[in-house]
Design an enzyme around this catalytic site. Structure first.
Site, mmCIF file in Angstrom:
data_model
loop_
_atom_site.group_PDB
_atom_site.id
_atom_site.type_symbol
_atom_site.label_atom_id
_atom_site.label_comp_id
_atom_site.label_asym_id
_atom_site.label_seq_id
_atom_site.Cartn_x
_atom_site.Cartn_y
_atom_site.Cartn_z
ATOM 1 N N LYS A 134 0.836 -1.215 0.000
ATOM 2 C CA LYS A 134 0.000 0.000 0.000
ATOM 3 C C LYS A 134 0.866 1.258 0.000
ATOM 4 O O LYS A 134 0.446 2.305 -0.481
ATOM 5 C CB LYS A 134 -1.006 -0.018 1.158
ATOM 6 C CG LYS A 134 -0.438 0.103 2.569
ATOM 7 C CD LYS A 134 -0.243 1.503 3.050
ATOM 8 C CE LYS A 134 0.566 1.531 4.336
ATOM 9 N NZ LYS A 134 0.869 2.889 4.787
ATOM 10 N N THR A 157 -4.290 5.309 3.830
ATOM 11 C CA THR A 157 -3.024 5.951 3.455
ATOM 12 C C THR A 157 -3.201 6.833 2.223
ATOM 13 O O THR A 157 -2.715 7.973 2.186
ATOM 14 C CB THR A 157 -1.944 4.879 3.206
ATOM 15 O OG1 THR A 157 -1.873 4.040 4.347
ATOM 16 C CG2 THR A 157 -0.584 5.516 2.980
HETATM 17 O O1 LIG Z 1 1.212 3.047 7.470
HETATM 18 C C1 LIG Z 1 0.676 4.097 7.682
HETATM 19 C C2 LIG Z 1 -0.754 4.223 8.052
HETATM 20 O O2 LIG Z 1 -1.311 2.975 8.305
HETATM 21 C C3 LIG Z 1 1.430 5.365 7.547
HETATM 22 O O3 LIG Z 1 1.625 5.636 6.207
HETATM 23 P P1 LIG Z 1 2.842 6.559 5.769
HETATM 24 O O4 LIG Z 1 4.099 5.812 6.120
HETATM 25 O O5 LIG Z 1 2.676 6.769 4.297
HETATM 26 O O6 LIG Z 1 2.719 7.840 6.534
#
Ligand SMILES: O=C(CO)COP(=O)(O)O
Ligand SMILES: NC(=O)C1=CN([C@@H]2O[C@H](COP(=O)(O)OP(=O)(O)OC[C@H]3O[C@@H](n4cnc5c(N)ncnc54)[C@H](O)[C@@H]3O)[C@@H](O)[C@H]2O)C=CC1
Length: 330
Positions: free
Chosen positions: A190, A247
C-alpha cells in the site's frame, strides 16, 4: 506486561502510548540520548508527535539492552532497511519466549524478505514468536486518540490474542488474524500504491483515476499475496483495503506526500531532501518489483512507480504506459 518499543519515530512513539494506556509498563528506546532524556523529563517526544503526552507508564532510554531487559513484548519500529543491522545488535538481549512485534511496512532490498522473515533470521527466533501489527494506523491520528482499528497477525493465534489484549484501549481496537504473509504484504505494497496516488493527485488527476489506482493496486497486491501463500480475504480487511484507503486518502501519509513531490516534477533527490520522515515505499518498490518478478506475478503499478522513483521516468509517460497495456478481463 513489560514492553520495550525499539524506535522512537512517529509510530514507535504513538505505539508506546497505546501500550501504556492499555496498562503495560513501557520502555521506549531512542537512538539519541537527548531524545530519551527529553521523554523522561517531559513525558513527550520533542521530535515526533510534538505535544503528545505518552502517559505515566512510558519511560525512555538510549540503551536497547536496558529497554529489552525482562520485556515480554519487544516492539520493532525502525525503518525496514535498517532492521537487520539493528537486530544484529539486539538479538543477544532478547528474553527466551518474548514476543516480537513488527510495526514495519516494508520489504528488504536485496533479500526481498518480509519484516517477519528478517526478524526470524536476524533475531534468531522461531516464526511463531513474531506478531505483525498492521492496519490503517496513521500515527498522528492515534496520538490524538481518534478511534482506529488494526490487525494483530501471528501464526500462533493464542499469542496473537495475548498481544491483542495488551494493546486494546478505548481508541485502539485490534483484531487477530493468522495470515502473517497477507497482512505484511498489504502494509508494504500500500505504501507503493500511495506513492502512485500522490503522483496522480499532484498531476491534477481526478477521482476516477484515484479509485482505479486503489482498486487495481489492491488487485496486484492480492495477486502477489496469493502467489506467496496469503489468504485472498486478508486483502479486503483492515491490513489490506483498510490501510490502502486510509493511506491514499490522508495528507498525513508520508508515502502519498512523497508521491506528490514526484508528481509536481521533483527528482528523487529533491523529494528526499524535502522529506523528513520514512517513506517506505520509495525503497520497497524495488524489492516488491523483484519479488513479483521472481514469482512471475504482474504488478504494473508497482513497476511504473519504481520507474518514476528510480529511473527518472516522467509520471505522464508512466500513466500512458499503464493505460496502453493490453485490455483484459477483470
Ligand atoms: O502506514 C501508515 C498508516 O497505516 C502510515 O503511512 P505513511 O508511512 O505513508 O505515513
Ligand atoms: N508513522 C505512521 O503513521 C506509521 C508507520 N508505520 C511503519 O512504522 C515503521 C517506522 O516508521 P515511523 O516510526 O513512522 O518512521 P519515522 O520516520 O517517523 O521514524 C523513524 C525512526 O527510526 C529511527 N532510525 C532511523 N535510522 C535508524 C537506524 N539506522 N537505526 C535505528 N533507528 C533508526 C529514527 O531516528 C526515528 O526514530 C515504518 O516501517 C512505517 O512504514 C506503520 C504504521 C503507521
Amino acid at each position: 506486561m513489560k514492553a520495550a518499543v525499539l524506535g522512537a519515530g512517529s509510530w514507535g512513539t504513538a505505539f508506546a502510548k497505546i501500550l501504556g494506556d492499555a496498562g503495560n509498563d513501557v520502555v521506549l528506546w531512542a537512538r539519541r540520548p537527548e531524545i530519551a532524556a527529553a521523554i523522561r523529563e517531559t513525558g513527550c517526544n520533542p521530535e515526533y508527535l510534538e505535544g503528545t503526552r505518552l502517559g505515566e507508564r512510558v519511560t525512555a532510554t538510549a540503551s536497547a539492552t536496558e529497554a529489552i531487559k525482562g520485556a515480554e513484548l519487544v516492539v520493532l519500529a525502525v525503518p525496514s532497511q535498517t532492521l537487520r543491522t539493528n537486530l544484529g545488535d539486539w538479538a543477544a538481549d532478547l528474553t527466551a519466549d518474548s514476543t516480537l512485534i513488527s510495526l514495519m511496512k516494508g520489504i528488504e532490498l536485496g533479500t526481498t524478505q518480509r519484516m517477519s522473515e528478517v526478524i526470524v533470521e536476524a533475531g534468531r527466533v522461531a516464526p511463531e514468536r513474531v506478531a505483525v501489527v498492521s492496519g490503517p494506523n496513521l500515527a498522528g491520528e492515534i496520538a490524538l486518540e481518534q478511534p482506529a482499528a488494526t490487525v494483530v497477525a501471528c501464526t500462533d493465534i493464542d499469542r496473537a490474542t495475548r498481544v491483542q489484549r495488551a494493546i486494546t484501549t478505548p481508541y485502539f481496537r485490534p483484531y487477530t488474524n493468522d495470515d502473517v504473509v497477507g497482512c505484511e504484504l498489504g502494509g508494504a505494497v500500500k505504501n507503493v500504491i500511495a506513492l502512485a496516488f500522490g503522483i496522480a493527485h499532484a498531476m491534477g488527476l481526478g477521482d476516477n483515476t484515484k479509485a482505479t489506482l486503489i482498486t487495481r493496486g489492491l488487485a496486484e497486491t492480492a495477486r502477489l499475496g496469493v502467489a506467496l501463500g496469503a489468504d485472498p480475504l486478508t486483502f479486503s480487511g483492515l491490513a489490506g483495503l483498510g490501510d490502502l484507503v486510509g493511506t491514499c486518502m490522508s495528507p498525513l501519509s508520508r508515502n502519498r506526500t512523497f508521491g506528490e513531490h514526484l508528481g509536481r516534477g521533483k527528482t528523487l533527490e529533491q523529494a528526499q531532501a524535502a522529506t523528513r520522515y520514512t517513506a517506505e515505499g520509495v525503497k520497497s518498490c524495488l524489492a516488491i518489483r523483484d519479488l513479483a518478478r521472481s514469482h512471475g506475478v504482474e504488478m504494473p503499478i508497482t513497476e511504473q512507480v519504481e520507474r518514476v522513483c528510480h529511473e527518472g521516468v516522467d509520471p505522464k509517460v508512466a500513466v500512458a504506459a499503464l493505460m496502453s497495456r493490453s485490455t483484459k478481463a477483470e
